[in-house]
Design an enzyme around this catalytic site. Structure first.
Site, PDB file in Angstrom:
ATOM      1  N   ARG A   1       0.742  -1.265   0.019  1.00 30.20           N
ATOM      2  CA  ARG A   1      -0.118  -0.149   0.050  1.00 30.20           C
ATOM      3  C   ARG A   1       1.100   1.112  -0.015  1.00 30.20           C
ATOM      4  O   ARG A   1       0.238   2.128  -0.377  1.00 30.20           O
ATOM      5  CB  ARG A   1      -1.051  -0.108   1.112  1.00 30.20           C
TER       6      ARG A   1
ATOM      7  N   TYR B   1     -15.725  16.607 -15.124  1.00 26.94           N
ATOM      8  CA  TYR B   1     -16.357  15.352 -15.268  1.00 26.94           C
ATOM      9  C   TYR B   1     -17.277  15.281 -14.235  1.00 26.94           C
ATOM     10  O   TYR B   1     -17.081  15.570 -13.062  1.00 26.94           O
ATOM     11  CB  TYR B   1     -14.823  14.557 -14.784  1.00 26.94           C
TER      12      TYR B   1
ATOM     13  N   ASP C   1      -6.542  18.502 -14.463  1.00 32.24           N
ATOM     14  CA  ASP C   1      -7.016  17.091 -14.798  1.00 32.24           C
ATOM     15  C   ASP C   1      -6.697  17.064 -16.509  1.00 32.24           C
ATOM     16  O   ASP C   1      -7.149  17.644 -17.225  1.00 32.24           O
ATOM     17  CB  ASP C   1      -8.538  16.691 -14.663  1.00 32.24           C
TER      18      ASP C   1
ATOM     19  N   LYS D   1      -7.840   5.986 -19.795  1.00 35.78           N
ATOM     20  CA  LYS D   1      -7.909   6.554 -20.852  1.00 35.78           C
ATOM     21  C   LYS D   1      -6.578   6.484 -21.899  1.00 35.78           C
ATOM     22  O   LYS D   1      -6.278   5.455 -22.027  1.00 35.78           O
ATOM     23  CB  LYS D   1      -8.468   8.162 -20.892  1.00 35.78           C
TER      24      LYS D   1
HETATM   25  C1  LIG Z   1     -12.863   9.107 -16.989  1.00 39.63           C
HETATM   26  C2  LIG Z   1     -12.344  10.668 -16.440  1.00 39.63           C
HETATM   27  C3  LIG Z   1     -11.946  10.738 -15.196  1.00 39.63           C
HETATM   28  C4  LIG Z   1     -12.361   9.602 -14.168  1.00 39.63           C
HETATM   29  O1  LIG Z   1     -11.304   8.765 -14.062  1.00 39.63           O
HETATM   30  P1  LIG Z   1     -11.683   7.105 -13.631  1.00 39.63           P
HETATM   31  O2  LIG Z   1     -10.378   6.431 -14.257  1.00 39.63           O
HETATM   32  O3  LIG Z   1     -12.994   6.672 -14.555  1.00 39.63           O
HETATM   33  O4  LIG Z   1     -11.986   7.358 -12.382  1.00 39.63           O
HETATM   34  C5  LIG Z   1     -11.773  12.050 -14.504  1.00 39.63           C
HETATM   35  N1  LIG Z   1     -11.562  13.070 -15.422  1.00 39.63           N
HETATM   36  C6  LIG Z   1     -11.902  12.787 -16.735  1.00 39.63           C
HETATM   37  C7  LIG Z   1     -11.497  14.174 -17.545  1.00 39.63           C
HETATM   38  C8  LIG Z   1     -12.224  11.627 -17.301  1.00 39.63           C
HETATM   39  O5  LIG Z   1     -12.228  11.569 -18.692  1.00 39.63           O
END
Ligand SMILES: *Cc1c(COP(=O)(O)O)cnc(C)c1O
Length: 405
Positions: free
Chosen positions: A59, A112, A184, A209
């Site tokens: 962890r 998001y 982000d 992604k």
């Molecule tokens: C998918 C996404 C998230 C969340 O990510 P997860 O891996 O699904 O928890 C956050 N910000 C953006 C811009 C995203 O496309």
């Protein structure tokens, strides 16, 4: 390897792994272990006391996860990184770290959906309030800062309208008021945009992604401009909230990351081809893309991104019925949320990713029933376009195929 003289394309293949430290293995091995055996009791005590380097428990650290953290640190030009079990675990960890009860967060409009959910949760439980604004100009951001503001939280490009927030403007305001800037960077990937270079404090990714790119992992990454803050975060919020990444997911991400540069180039060129095609379809009313000539914010986009990326959105003439008919007429392009995969994906924000946003706010953001978000995959561009063409041709709408005469 001297990071400064090597291109990102190369760093994403090599950083974080020295084969000779791992039985000469070309690929980073998977250390699928929960704990580590101390050579002796005194060494265990010294590791707990922070007086000796070495793993204690997965962890806290794991060699496979550590390799990934080093690699993303190099790609985002930071001083340290932490890996999480999902993008949302990274978002919640850094927001928890950067705020306390009573603070105020300034965030981009259209963030998001689950990040929006988290902001509401923080308000309900800890009186951490927020305002959502566009962040197109420095004046707009400055005017929204309150005495209790501590964080500027930015997503750019914004999903699904592809609006751009001005990163330099946000950093300028943050410097004046001593605020923490968190970006982000999921939509661009580190290959296209590096917010830490502009002056942000933290950059995070849903590694689900583009970073992974193969649609088979849920994961998050957080990179900091200040290595001490990352260490502090590791030993507080991450250790005690516990939303860590599994070694196997880190191993898959190390593998996925190796091809990020070549993938981003194809995603971007395929998006360009799709846009050129969509602009010839009479039924398509608007196309949204960061670098598009019609985008009034293209100059900001070009300042902070080195390519337009693989995601676009477009509005078709009609409402929900037409949007659904179009999606159901596709065959190669898959109907799915998520993005950045090898497969081209399409989704309908109003009934899918943004269905939780009140209709009034959706309309204000430009998310109409005719808006579709498209993530260009890695297929041959001609095949993607032929699939879109066939779907338009299958529709009964009079403007679906007839050329604009
Ligand atoms: C998918 C996404 C998230 C969340 O990510 P997860 O891996 O699904 O928890 C956050 N910000 C953006 C811009 C995203 O496309």
């Amino acid at each position: 390897m001297d990071r400064k003289n090597v291109h990102p394309d190369t760093l994403m293949i090599h950083t974080g792994h020295d084969p000779h430290e791992h039985h000469d293995s070309l690929a980073m091995p998977l250390y699928q272990t929960s704990t580590y055996v101390f050579p002796n009791a005194a060494s265990g005590a010294a590791r707990f006391a922070g007086e000796e380097e070495g793993n204690i428990y997965s962890r806290l650290t794991n060699p496979t996860v550590r390799a990934l953290e080093e690699r993303i640190t190099a790609l985002e030009k930071g001083e340290g990184a932490l890996a999480f079990g999902s993008g949302m675990a990274a978002v919640s960890a850094v927001l928890t770290y950067a705020t306390k009860a009573g603070d105020h967060i300034l965030a981009t409009r259209g963030i998001y959906g689950c990040t929006f959910g988290l902001l509401n949760l923080m308000e309900e439980k800890y009186r951490i309030t927020h305002d959502l604004i566009r962040m197109w100009t420095e004046e707009e951001i400055e005017a929204a800062v309150k005495p209790e503001t501590t964080v500027i939280y930015i997503e750019t490009p914004i999903n699904p309208t592809m609006e751009i927030a001005d990163l330099q403007a946000a950093v300028n305001v943050a410097r004046r008021h001593g605020l923490t800037v968190i970006v982000d960077n999921t939509f661009s990937s580190p290959y296209i945009q590096n917010p830490l270079e502009i002056g942000a404090d933290f950059v995070l990714h849903s590694a689900t992604k583009y970073i992974n790119g193969h649609g088979d992992v849920i994961a998050g990454l957080l990179v900091g401009a200040d290595g001490e803050k990352i260490t502090d975060l590791r030993m507080t919020v991450q250790k005690d909230y516990g939303g860590i990444m599994s070694p196997f997911d880190a191993w898959l991400l190390l593998r996925g990351l190796k091809t990020l540069a070549v993938r981003m180039e194809r995603h971007t060129s395929n998006a360009g081809r799709v846009i050129d095609y969509l602009k010839t379809v009479p039924m398509v009313k608007e196309v949204h893309y960061p670098f598009d000539a019609d985008n009034e914010q293209a100059s900001i986009a070009r300042r902070q991104m080195n390519a337009g990326g693989g995601i676009l959105s477009f509005t078709i003439d009609g409402g929900l019925e037409e949007a659904q008919e179009f999606m159901d007429s596709l065959s190669l392009v898959k109907i799915a949320v998520s993005l950045g995969d090898a497969e081209s994906l399409i989704q309908h924000p109003a009934t899918m990713t943004h269905s939780g946003v009140p209709e009034e706010d959706r309309t204000a953001m430009g998310i109409t029933d005719g808006l579709l978000r498209f993530s260009a995959g890695l297929e041959h561009a001609d095949d993607i376009i032929n699939d879109l063409k066939a779907a338009f041709e299958a529709m009964k709408h009079p403007a679906a195929t007839q050329s604009a005469e």
